[in-house]
Design an enzyme around this catalytic site. Structure first.
Site, short mmCIF file in Angstrom:
data_model
loop_
_atom_site.label_atom_id
_atom_site.label_comp_id
_atom_site.label_asym_id
_atom_site.label_seq_id
_atom_site.Cartn_x
_atom_site.Cartn_y
_atom_site.Cartn_z
N GLY A 33 48.98 1.98 101.37
CA GLY A 33 49.87 0.84 101.63
C GLY A 33 50.02 0.43 103.08
O GLY A 33 51.01 -0.21 103.44
N SER A 34 49.03 0.74 103.92
CA SER A 34 49.19 0.34 105.34
C SER A 34 49.08 -1.17 105.51
O SER A 34 49.75 -1.75 106.37
CB SER A 34 48.20 1.09 106.24
N ASN B 164 42.44 -11.21 98.70
CA ASN B 164 42.12 -9.79 98.85
C ASN B 164 41.67 -9.54 100.28
O ASN B 164 41.22 -10.47 100.96
CB ASN B 164 40.97 -9.43 97.89
N HIS C 151 39.03 -6.91 102.40
CA HIS C 151 37.94 -5.95 102.21
C HIS C 151 37.47 -5.48 103.59
O HIS C 151 37.31 -6.30 104.50
CB HIS C 151 36.79 -6.61 101.44
N GLU D 231 35.85 -13.73 89.92
CA GLU D 231 35.63 -12.67 88.94
C GLU D 231 34.71 -11.56 89.43
O GLU D 231 34.63 -10.51 88.82
CB GLU D 231 35.03 -13.19 87.63
C1 GRF Z 1 41.88 -1.24 103.11
O1 GRF Z 1 40.81 -0.78 103.91
C2 GRF Z 1 41.51 -2.52 102.41
O2 GRF Z 1 40.63 -3.32 103.15
C3 GRF Z 1 40.80 -2.03 101.17
O3 GRF Z 1 41.53 -0.89 100.78
C4 GRF Z 1 42.14 -0.30 101.93
C5 GRF Z 1 43.60 -0.19 101.62
O4 GRF Z 1 44.30 0.52 102.61
N1 GRF Z 1 40.74 -3.05 100.15
P1 GRF Z 1 45.89 0.49 102.62
O5 GRF Z 1 46.35 1.00 101.26
O6 GRF Z 1 46.31 -0.93 102.85
O7 GRF Z 1 46.29 1.41 103.73
#
Ligand code: GRF
Length: 201
Positions: free
Chosen positions: A11-12, A106, A108, A141
């Site tokens: 959850g950062s 999202n 990534h 999707e």
């Molecule tokens: C992050 O690196 C995000 O890009 C990916 O999953 C990770 C989640 O990290 N989709 P956090 O839970 O937000 O710390």
């Protein structure tokens, strides 16, 4: 913008979003933090910020669509208009994408379209790229796919390992995600064909 944030773990990014809301940098209300895992550390972050939480396990459903229908119901009950995936480890189906059309995003940890899927930072190191980064995109999707809203680049150093590169990318994620969401919140973003105009902070 009434945000629902979907998480599965640490959850950062969620914390960065909530802090941006708290400091006025992101003009949004966090309506619900929903996790598919009851032990996600991010749930505690949400509680600390006074944001309502929900847990909807992905287990025991007949299909991905059936799980997503429950998630959609919880998000709707909470008054969510925009859904931010932040380390959510499920592939979302049309059920969720159609319910919040054009409002599911999202983040990534790679410069898409390079290195979608799991272990993006490891993929980047194994490939040998000299520039890595993070991407915020609208969700379609396909996994880690859809119109790109914003990207941030970081150098790959000769002595990087997966942990050091991941940390460098993550600190950019924490800046990029709230800033890209703010572009959405203030109506600066529009889609033109495959391209998103106005998303890059
Ligand atoms: C992050 O690196 C995000 O890009 C990916 O999953 C990770 C989640 O990290 N989709 P956090 O839970 O937000 O710390």
């Amino acid at each position: 913008m009434d945000l629902g944030i979907l998480i599965s773990g640490r959850g950062s990014n969620l914390e960065a979003i909530l802090e941006a809301i708290g400091s006025g940098k992101l003009d949004a209300r966090a309506r619900l933090v929903l996790s598919n895992r009851p032990d996600a550390a991010g749930l505690e972050i949400a509680r600390r910020h006074g944001v309502p939480t929900a847990v909807v396990s992905h287990r025991g459903h007949s299909s991905r669509e059936a799980f997503d229908a429950l998630v959609v119901a919880r998000l709707r009950e909470a008054g969510v208009t925009t859904v931010a995936l932040a380390g959510f480890d499920r592939i979302v189906s049309r059920v969720l994408i159609d319910a919040f059309r054009g409002q599911v995003v999202n983040i990534h940890p790679a410069l898409l379209p390079a290195f979608p899927g799991l272990h993006a930072q490891r993929q980047a190191l194994e490939y040998g790229v000299r520039i890595a980064g993070a991407t915020v995109h609208f969700v379609d999707e396909q996994t880690d796919h859809g119109p790109i809203i914003a990207q941030a680049a970081v150098p790959v150093r000769d002595d990087d390992d997966e942990a050091s590169l991941s940390a460098r990318i993550l600190s950019e994620e924490h800046r990029l995600y709230p800033a890209a969401l703010q572009q959405l919140a203030c109506g600066a973003v529009r889609i033109s064909g495959r391209r998103v105009i106005g998303g890059q902070p």
